[in-house]
Design a protein around this motif. Structure first.
Motif, short mmCIF file in Angstrom:
data_model
loop_
_atom_site.label_atom_id
_atom_site.label_comp_id
_atom_site.label_asym_id
_atom_site.label_seq_id
_atom_site.Cartn_x
_atom_site.Cartn_y
_atom_site.Cartn_z
N THR A 7 0.83 -1.20 0.00
CA THR A 7 0.00 0.00 0.00
C THR A 7 0.87 1.25 0.00
N THR A 8 0.38 2.27 -0.68
CA THR A 8 1.09 3.55 -0.69
C THR A 8 0.26 4.61 0.02
N GLU A 9 -0.65 4.16 0.89
CA GLU A 9 -1.49 5.11 1.61
C GLU A 9 -0.63 6.03 2.46
N PRO A 10 -0.96 7.32 2.47
CA PRO A 10 -0.20 8.25 3.30
C PRO A 10 -0.47 8.01 4.78
N VAL A 11 0.48 8.41 5.62
CA VAL A 11 0.28 8.37 7.07
C VAL A 11 -0.63 9.53 7.48
N GLN A 13 -3.23 12.52 5.79
CA GLN A 13 -3.93 13.05 4.62
C GLN A 13 -4.77 14.24 5.07
N GLN A 57 -0.26 15.76 1.90
CA GLN A 57 -0.16 14.43 2.49
C GLN A 57 1.28 14.16 2.88
N ASN A 59 3.74 10.90 3.49
CA ASN A 59 3.82 9.46 3.23
C ASN A 59 4.69 8.74 4.25
N LYS A 60 4.48 7.46 4.38
CA LYS A 60 5.26 6.66 5.32
C LYS A 60 6.75 6.80 5.02
N ASP A 62 8.47 9.54 5.36
CA ASP A 62 8.84 10.95 5.14
C ASP A 62 9.34 11.59 6.42
N THR A 207 7.55 7.89 10.69
CA THR A 207 7.35 9.10 9.89
C THR A 207 7.41 10.29 10.83
N ARG A 224 11.03 16.26 2.57
CA ARG A 224 9.99 17.08 1.99
C ARG A 224 9.62 18.19 2.98
#
Length: 253
Positions: A7-11, A13, A57, A59-60, A62, A207, A224
């Motif tokens: 999964t690329t779901e953000p931590v 959002q 967002q 991401n994990k 980051d 993160t 980022r």
């Protein structure tokens, strides 16, 4: 045979978030005066937009920095992410466990000793008594305040409070660590020690969301970065590029 799921779901959002405060137009001297004016409908308020329709967002993995001048809305945004504030509009979703370091002394009782506050603050972060018993020496040793454990927190300097708060918040490796200016307090060697612990947590998958006035610190730690000014998102992207733009900001444009 089960199929591996990635999964690329953000931590984090954040979608179209605004935070609006109602501020009294005149200074109220006492509760009595407040209630008298309220009864006579003489209280006048104006809206102050602390955060204005911001989306981003994290991401994990980051290390995400937040830049901005004083009063720009950085800390308000972090409080929304930590669940301290509800947004007036929009939504904020966080996936996983959070360790917030948002305000020095938050969750501490100033009348209690440092040792007692470790248990109090640790409990607020969801740690059990047994967990804190097992990790007490680790927390004390990291904070380097063993000789001051029986002293009330009210007698601590801001740097000493930061040491205890950081040691408690990072005794485990949460999914998301939120740090608001805590690393700007205290001596240089302890700041370096904190940065080293953050780097170790990042290597283990934590993160990190960090607010700092120091672009040097953001450049060192973050991949980022987001620049927020007067509640508005001005720029988001590579930390170096955002820091360069922020450093050239004249406060006018």
């Amino acid at each position: 045979m089960s199929e591996e799921i990635t999964t690329t779901e953000p931590v984090v959002q954040v979608s179209n978030v605004s935070v609006v405060f109602n501020i009294a137009n005149e200074k109220i001297q006492s509760l009595k005066e407040y209630f008298i004016k309220a009864m006579h409908r003489e209280l006048m308020f104006r809206e102050f937009i602390a955060v204005n329709n911001v989306s981003f967002q994290v991401n994990k993995g980051d290390v995400f920095g937040l830049l901005g001048t004083n009063g720009s809305g950085k800390s308000t945004m972090l409080k929304v992410i930590a669940g301290v504030l509800e947004p007036s509009k929009g939504t904020c979703e966080v996936r996983g466990t959070i360790s917030p370091l948002i305000e020095l002394g938050a969750g501490f009782d100033m009348e209690l000793t440092a040792r007692e506050n470790i248990y109090l603050n640790g409990a607020l972060l969801g740690h059990s008594r047994k967990f804190l018993d097992d990790h007490l020496d680790e927390i004390i040793d990291f904070a380097e305040l063993r000789d001051f454990m029986e002293m009330p927190i009210k007698n601590y300097s801001s740097g000493m409070v930061a040491r205890i708060a950081f040691a408690i918040a990072t005794v485990t490796e949460p999914d998301l660590l939120i740090v608001d200016e805590v690393l700007s307090v205290g001596d240089f060697l302890f700041q370096k020690k904190c940065e080293e612990r953050i780097s170790a947590m990042i290597e283990h998958g934590t993160t990190v969301l960090i607010v700092s006035h120091s672009t040097d610190q953001i450049r060192r730690l973050c991949n980022r970065c987001m620049w927020i000014e007067k509640g508005n998102l001005r720029m988001i992207g590579d930390a170096e590029e955002v820091c360069d733009a922020y450093s050239n900001y004249d406060g006018v444009s």
